[in-house]
Design a protein around this motif. Structure first.
Motif, PDB file in Angstrom:
ATOM      1  N   PRO A   1       1.218  24.440  72.542  1.00  0.00           N
ATOM      2  CA  PRO A   1       1.510  25.841  72.231  1.00  0.00           C
ATOM      3  C   PRO A   1       0.289  26.704  72.522  1.00  0.00           C
ATOM      4  CG  PRO A   1       1.131  24.613  70.221  1.00  0.00           C
ATOM      5  CD  PRO A   1       1.126  23.622  71.351  1.00  0.00           C
ATOM      6  N   PRO A   2       0.508  27.954  72.826  1.00  0.00           N
ATOM      7  CA  PRO A   2      -0.644  28.811  73.120  1.00  0.00           C
ATOM      8  C   PRO A   2      -1.472  29.047  71.861  1.00  0.00           C
ATOM      9  CG  PRO A   2       1.362  30.106  73.041  1.00  0.00           C
ATOM     10  CD  PRO A   2       1.770  28.668  72.938  1.00  0.00           C
TER      11      PRO A   2
ATOM     12  N   ASP B   1      -5.549  34.309  65.395  1.00  0.00           N
ATOM     13  CA  ASP B   1      -5.582  34.106  63.942  1.00  0.00           C
ATOM     14  C   ASP B   1      -4.963  32.774  63.531  1.00  0.00           C
ATOM     15  OD1 ASP B   1      -2.992  34.714  64.572  1.00  0.00           O
ATOM     16  OD2 ASP B   1      -2.652  35.948  62.805  1.00  0.00           O
ATOM     17  N   ALA B   2      -4.946  31.811  64.425  1.00  0.00           N
ATOM     18  CA  ALA B   2      -4.311  30.519  64.137  1.00  0.00           C
ATOM     19  C   ALA B   2      -4.987  29.806  62.976  1.00  0.00           C
ATOM     20  CB  ALA B   2      -4.313  29.639  65.380  1.00  0.00           C
ATOM     21  N   GLU B   3      -6.315  29.844  62.915  1.00  0.00           N
ATOM     22  CA  GLU B   3      -7.033  29.149  61.845  1.00  0.00           C
ATOM     23  C   GLU B   3      -6.775  29.812  60.488  1.00  0.00           C
ATOM     24  OE1 GLU B   3      -8.973  26.231  60.057  1.00  0.00           O
ATOM     25  OE2 GLU B   3      -8.542  26.282  62.199  1.00  0.00           O
TER      26      GLU B   3
ATOM     27  N   ARG C   1      -3.951  29.786  55.178  1.00  0.00           N
ATOM     28  CA  ARG C   1      -3.009  30.415  54.239  1.00  0.00           C
ATOM     29  C   ARG C   1      -1.849  29.488  53.912  1.00  0.00           C
ATOM     30  NH1 ARG C   1      -2.910  35.131  57.478  1.00  0.00           N
ATOM     31  NH2 ARG C   1      -0.785  34.553  58.027  1.00  0.00           N
ATOM     32  N   VAL C   2      -1.313  28.840  54.925  1.00  0.00           N
ATOM     33  CA  VAL C   2      -0.195  27.913  54.707  1.00  0.00           C
ATOM     34  C   VAL C   2      -0.651  26.731  53.862  1.00  0.00           C
ATOM     35  CG1 VAL C   2       1.375  26.306  55.855  1.00  0.00           C
ATOM     36  CG2 VAL C   2       1.071  28.613  56.759  1.00  0.00           C
TER      37      VAL C   2
END
Length: 126
Positions: A17-18, A22-24, A29-30
């Motif tokens: 996936p690209p 803000d992926a980190e 948060r999850v």
């Protein structure tokens, strides 16, 4: 004819996936929400187990001595002492029987195991 290098490159591009900027932060948060949910579930399950254990102990005691207490109350105030003596005899007999002692030891062992699990969970959390 199909170019195999192009197919392999295309498959690699779509296999991952690209990466977003803000992926980190999203991942953290999850993870926090999941950890909070699990902690709440563990507390709720532990509290429900404790309440169920107290109810079970109350039911065991009530079923074991209810008939003696009813008999003592029906005999009147003058024979309350005899009823109390009978109840105490039943308590002594209950503790003196081998099955009862095994039950008490089993309960103590289960309580120790539950305490060990609780300490283990606390150590993992902190």
């Amino acid at each position: 004819m199909v170019d195999r290098d192009f197919d392999a490159q295309l498959a690699r591009l779509f296999a991952e996936p690209p990466a977003l900027a803000d992926a980190e932060a999203f991942h953290q948060r999850v993870e926090r929400r999941l950890d909070r949910g699990w902690a709440l579930r563990r507390l709720a399950i532990g509290a429900a187990g404790g309440v169920a254990g107290l109810i079970a102990v109350g039911q065991l005691i009530a079923s074991r001595f209810a008939t003696d207490l009813r008999a003592a109350s029906s005999e009147g105030v003058s024979t309350v002492d005899l009823g109390v003596d009978r109840v105490m005899d039943q308590v002594n007999q209950f503790v003196a029987t081998p099955a009862s002692v095994e039950t008490l030891w089993l309960g103590a062992a289960l309580a120790a195991i539950a305490l060990a699990f609780a300490v283990t969970r606390l150590v993992e959390e902190f």
